[in-house]
Design a protein around this motif. Structure first.
Motif, PDB file in Angstrom:
ATOM      1  N   TRP A 117      43.084  57.494  38.157  1.00 28.11           N
ATOM      2  CA  TRP A 117      42.380  58.154  37.200  1.00 28.11           C
ATOM      3  C   TRP A 117      41.908  57.230  36.036  1.00 28.11           C
ATOM      4  N   LEU A 118      42.817  56.085  35.624  1.00 27.20           N
ATOM      5  CA  LEU A 118      42.502  55.212  34.829  1.00 27.20           C
ATOM      6  C   LEU A 118      41.216  54.234  35.008  1.00 27.20           C
ATOM      7  N   PRO A 119      40.266  54.083  34.075  1.00 29.06           N
ATOM      8  CA  PRO A 119      38.881  53.442  34.489  1.00 29.06           C
ATOM      9  C   PRO A 119      39.354  51.993  34.735  1.00 29.06           C
ATOM     10  N   GLU A 120      38.442  51.378  35.332  1.00 28.55           N
ATOM     11  CA  GLU A 120      38.717  49.857  35.621  1.00 28.55           C
ATOM     12  C   GLU A 120      38.515  49.156  34.347  1.00 28.55           C
ATOM     13  N   GLY A 121      39.360  48.151  33.751  1.00 30.64           N
ATOM     14  CA  GLY A 121      39.040  47.539  32.683  1.00 30.64           C
ATOM     15  C   GLY A 121      39.848  48.197  31.508  1.00 30.64           C
TER      16      GLY A 121
END
Length: 545
Positions: free
Chosen positions: A358-362
């Protein structure tokens, strides 16, 4: 001095099997297979690796660049005047010289010396052969297993260790928090690298004492370890570095308690300002519960930190830090509460998973640039540079990352899942960090898939855990030991609150969860308990920003 001539087509930075070939050849023993040789050259190799230092030299022969090395005895060799190898003056090639040697494409009797190890040309840390790990928990068990997978590591010692680490490494029963005991052990065992696992020895200066006698140590100085040892210190560092964190106030007198509480809520976050093994925090919407915890801490003479409550899912990000150089590892999420659905009191951690779908890219890069690098820079400017593993515990909301806490070491249980996924040899990374070479490491490599760890806790944990109960079914891969020992009959028994950490791996989070829970179902411990929902919310897509 004696050196190998580059025209002999033998040169430096060989892996152990190739170096064994070269030495066996010198001893007139090369033709036979390794298992049939009359001379065992590995003891000689290990002696030379520990007791000889070299200076790499580049040369050219017949228009082709070659590499060789000149070696000579260092102080360690002269400390062993009665040793046959030293008396014979065996000035021969050593693949482990820490800084000068790099892995070259060398030739040994028509074979490339790089055939046995998959190393990048700019790998560092090849000097690590004997590693001492300080600690006794599942974190240390995970570190030992990862170090054992590193082909550069030949010997492992854990002090004091536990019943599980005894199967992975030699053990010595020492007080991990005693600088005198640890230094005496280091002098006796002569490791090439010391890795300090727990926070207490770091805050007490064990890493400083090891470095003082000239041995590389992975772990921050006592001054830098205050980033975990004092929450007030950490808050001051973050304020100066401009790092986003919760609003906080310190209370050191019962007279100021109620007025301070009035400025917080409706959810109160109350923390022991000192080390508390992950159990000094109460987060509650019940003012009386929060107040009772604060009053208890003040009665013990501990300052109390009140913080505003940070919304958003939490992330644990481990970063290797060497001054202002920062190398992040894979993000993980742990589960602090003792019961399913985050019920009950806080613990040292009941399980974890990685990576975070669930952690956004970047976001990892953003955490490094907005949080870890500014903190590292501020510590350098204050004269207490950080060297080791800086663990940032963060809450992620619409505004981005905000720091919940910093730890000065590998976190438990997140270490178990992060190292399960790490494909880069660990010893080289830790050695590079400890010797100021972190900036030279190649990009890290990671396994595909997911890892989950589930903690099996003793009856009545986290209050007053019951100990001494027999454990069965723990002799399978993926079961890491924390609070375990052997009784007089040789049975495996519980010896702490968090007893085992069971690691599962799979192609995705569902598969990793299934693997972990299948393994833990085979373990029995009277009164033992574990959470059944580690990583479930993420696997079901119920975590989002």
């Amino acid at each position: 001095m004696w050196h190998l001539d580059p025209r002999d087509e033998q040169s430096c930075a060989w892996c152990i099997p190739c170096f064994a070939d070269a030495l066996a050849d010198l001893l007139g023993n090369f033709g036979a297979p390794r298992e049939q040789r009359g001379v065992d050259v590995l003891p000689l190799i290990h002696f030379l690796a520990r007791n000889y230092e070299g200076v790499a030299r580049r040369d050219r022969c017949n228009g082709e660049e070659r590499h060789d090395i000149v070696v000579g005895p260092n102080e360690a060799a002269r400390d062993f005047p009665g040793n046959d190898f030293a008396e014979q003056g065996c000035h021969v090639l050593s693949m482990w010289h820490r800084k000068q040697i790099r892995h070259y494409q060398s030739r040994v009797v028509g074979k490339t010396a790089s055939r046995c190890l998959d190393l990048e040309s700019d790998d560092v840390g090849l000097g690590t052969v004997r590693v001492l790990v300080i600690g006794s928990g599942a974190r240390e068990h995970a570190l030992l297993l990862a170090l054992r997978r590193d082909p550069a590591v030949t010997d492992l010692l854990c002090a004091p260790g536990n019943a599980g680490t005894a199967a992975v490494a030699e053990q010595r029963d020492v007080d991990a928090a005693s600088t005198d005991d640890v230094v005496a052990l280091v002098r006796d065992w002569t490791p090439d690298l010391v890795v300090v696992g727990p926070e207490v020895p770091l805050v007490l200066g064990v890493a400083d004492a090891v470095r003082k006698i000239g041995v590389p140590c992975f772990g921050p100085s006592a001054a830098a370890a205050q980033i975990e040892g004092s929450k007030a210190f950490a808050k001051d560092i973050m304020a100066e570095a401009g790092v986003r964190t919760a609003r906080a106030e310190i209370v050191d007198s019962p007279a100021a308690l109620d007025a301070t509480m009035d400025r917080f809520g409706p959810t109160w976050v109350v923390k022991d300002d000192r080390l508390a093994g992950g159990k000094g925090v109460v987060v509650s919407a019940d003012r009386l519960v929060a107040r009772d915890h604060a009053a208890e801490l003040l009665e013990k003479g501990h300052p109390v930190l009140f913080e505003s409550f940070l919304n958003g899912p939490e992330v644990s990000l481990f970063c290797l830090v060497d001054g202002e150089t920062v190398v992040p590892l894979a993000p993980a999420q742990d589960h602090k509460r003792v019961g399913d659905n985050d019920a009950g009191p806080n613990t040292g951690g009941m399980g974890a998973y990685a990576p975070l779908p669930w952690l956004p890219e970047g976001m990892v890069d953003r955490i490094v640039h907005e949080v870890v690098e500014p903190v590292a820079k501020e510590m350098v400017e204050r004269g207490c540079p950080f060297s080791g593993l800086l663990y940032a515990g963060l809450a992620i909301d619409d505004e981005g990352p905000a720091v919940v806490e910093f730890n000065c070491r590998f976190g438990d249980p997140e270490t178990q899942v992060v190292l399960e996924l790490l494909d880069t040899p660990l010893a080289g990374l830790l050695h590079a960090t400890a010797t100021g070479e972190l900036g030279n490491v190649a990009p890290l490599k990671w396994k595909d898939g997911s890892a989950v760890t589930v903690v099996l806790a003793a009856e009545n944990y986290p209050a007053s855990p019951r100990t001494g109960d027999v454990i069965t079914g723990a002799d399978i891969d993926g079961v890491l030991h924390a609070g375990t020992a052997r009784n007089a009959d040789g049975d495996l028994v519980s010896a702490g609150g968090r007893v085992l950490s069971v690691v599962g791996y799979g192609a995705d989070l569902d598969a990793a969860r299934a693997d972990a829970y299948d393994k833990i179902s085979k373990v029995t411990l009277r009164g033992g308990h574990f959470r059944t929902d580690i990583g479930r919310a993420a696997a079901e897509g119920r975590i989002s920003l």
